[in-house]
Design an enzyme around this catalytic site. Structure first.
Site, short mmCIF file in Angstrom:
data_model
loop_
_atom_site.label_atom_id
_atom_site.label_comp_id
_atom_site.label_asym_id
_atom_site.label_seq_id
_atom_site.Cartn_x
_atom_site.Cartn_y
_atom_site.Cartn_z
N LYS A 54 42.51 36.21 44.90
CA LYS A 54 43.52 35.48 44.35
C LYS A 54 44.07 34.65 45.35
CE LYS A 54 44.64 38.76 40.65
NZ LYS A 54 45.59 39.91 40.17
N GLN A 98 50.39 43.55 41.86
CA GLN A 98 49.17 43.90 41.63
C GLN A 98 49.46 45.28 40.91
OE1 GLN A 98 46.31 42.19 41.85
NE2 GLN A 98 45.44 43.79 40.59
N ASP A 121 52.08 36.33 35.32
CA ASP A 121 51.27 36.95 34.59
C ASP A 121 51.64 37.10 33.47
OD1 ASP A 121 49.10 37.91 36.34
OD2 ASP A 121 50.26 39.47 37.22
#
Ligand code: NDP
Length: 285
Positions: A54, A98, A121
């Site tokens: 990422k 994460q 997200d």
């Protein structure tokens, strides 16, 4: 193999290039570089790879990324404090924690603490609610990646029977919501571990999305001839990655199918970049 391969790698590369161009324009116009802050707790090897990918993708797209590495023994309070600091830092536009977090941490409480405007997200309940109401602020990355692949591959969803296997908050549920929303207009069935006759549901699907997390769970003879098959699953079996669909047999029946690897996986990161730039725009308003 009869099916056309939907090439996630190529589609994702095109999306990343488009985001890079948009990011450069945004920077030229407003003097702001979109900035993603990623938080990694502990040293789970797969999470480290995901976070590194990422970060790299951000940099290549001309976005800034900052990694906050915390030890496995980080407490809930320490992690919440970091999230609050990032919420208040006006140079940070997107925050990504994460997953999975170590077992002693309450992931729901952490994700709920991310300010919805930086929730790239799209996990925050406010953003989930907006999505369900058909006025999304951010699109959840993996399901958004699937929608993009359907669009680019010219897959019609309007009035089609879509079957989503899996009902997680990250993939299955938001996938069903996106397919159901106006514009996509699919007739959606969602299967899960308590569903009966999953094979029969799959056999009725014009569009099948598999997000189960069990290698080759969906058998080739469950695929309706001429259908489109999207395999979200990423499962490590010995030294290779396999999807949730029995690929070779499914590809004999489907009209189009995504491979694993090189299918949905690269799309998820491409959508995260789009969301980061979108977050930067939202925060200028
Ligand atoms: P979860 O484990 O959170 O959810 C799995 C879902 O599958 C659950 O809803 C579960 O049902 C259902 N399920 C499990 N066993 C069965 C069964 N025997 N029959 C029917 N349904 C079953 O996984 P995720 O949604 O997070 O991920 C799914 C897969 O997608 C994984 O392989 C993951 O690695 C991959 N993934 C890939 C991404 C990408 O970028 N390509 C991103 C995220 C995930 P129930 O709710 O009843 O337990």
């Amino acid at each position: 193999m009869g099916a056309v391969l939907i090439d996630g790698k190529q589609i994702a590369a095109n999306c990343r290039n488009a985001t890079a161009e948009a990011a450069a324009k945004f920077n030229a116009e407003f003097g702001v570089t979109g900035h993603l802050a990623a938080v990694l707790v502990g040293d789970d090897p797969a999470s480290q790879v995901y976070v590194r990918n990422k970060e790299r993708a951000c940099e290549k797209a001309g976005l800034r990324s900052t990694l906050h590495r915390l030890s496995e023994s980080t407490s809930q309070t320490e992690l919440l404090e970091l999230v609050q600091t990032l919420n208040q830092d006006s140079s940070v536009h997107g925050i990504l924690v994460q997953l999975p977090l170590p077992a002693h941490l309450n992931a729901t409480e952490i994700l709920d603490a991310i300010t919805p405007l930086k929730d790239v997200d799209a996990f925050h309940p406010e953003n989930v609610g907006l999505l369900l109401q058909g006025r999304p602020r951010f699109l959840p990355c993996t399901p958004a990646g699937v929608m993009k692949m359907l669009e680019v591959s010219g897959t019609e969803t309007v009035g089609k029977r879509a079957v989503v296997v899996g009902r997680s908050d990250i993939v299955g549920k938001p996938m069903a919501a996106l397919l159901l929303q106006r514009g996509a207009d699919a007739t959606v069935t969602v299967c899960h571990s308590r569903s009966q006759d999953i094979a029969e549901h799959c056999r009725s699907a014009d569009l099948l999305v598999a997000a189960v997390g069990i290698p080759e769970f969906i058998k080739g003879d469950w695929i309706r001839p001429g259908s489109v098959v999207i395999d979200v699953g990423i499962n490590r079996v010995e030294d290779r990655l396999v999807g949730d669909v029995e690929f070779a047999a499914a590809a004999e029946r489907a009209a189009a199918i995504t491979p694993v690897p090189g299918g949905v996986g690269p799309m998820t990161i491409a959508m995260l970049l789009e969301n980061t730039l979108h977050a930067a725009r939202l925060q200028l308003q």
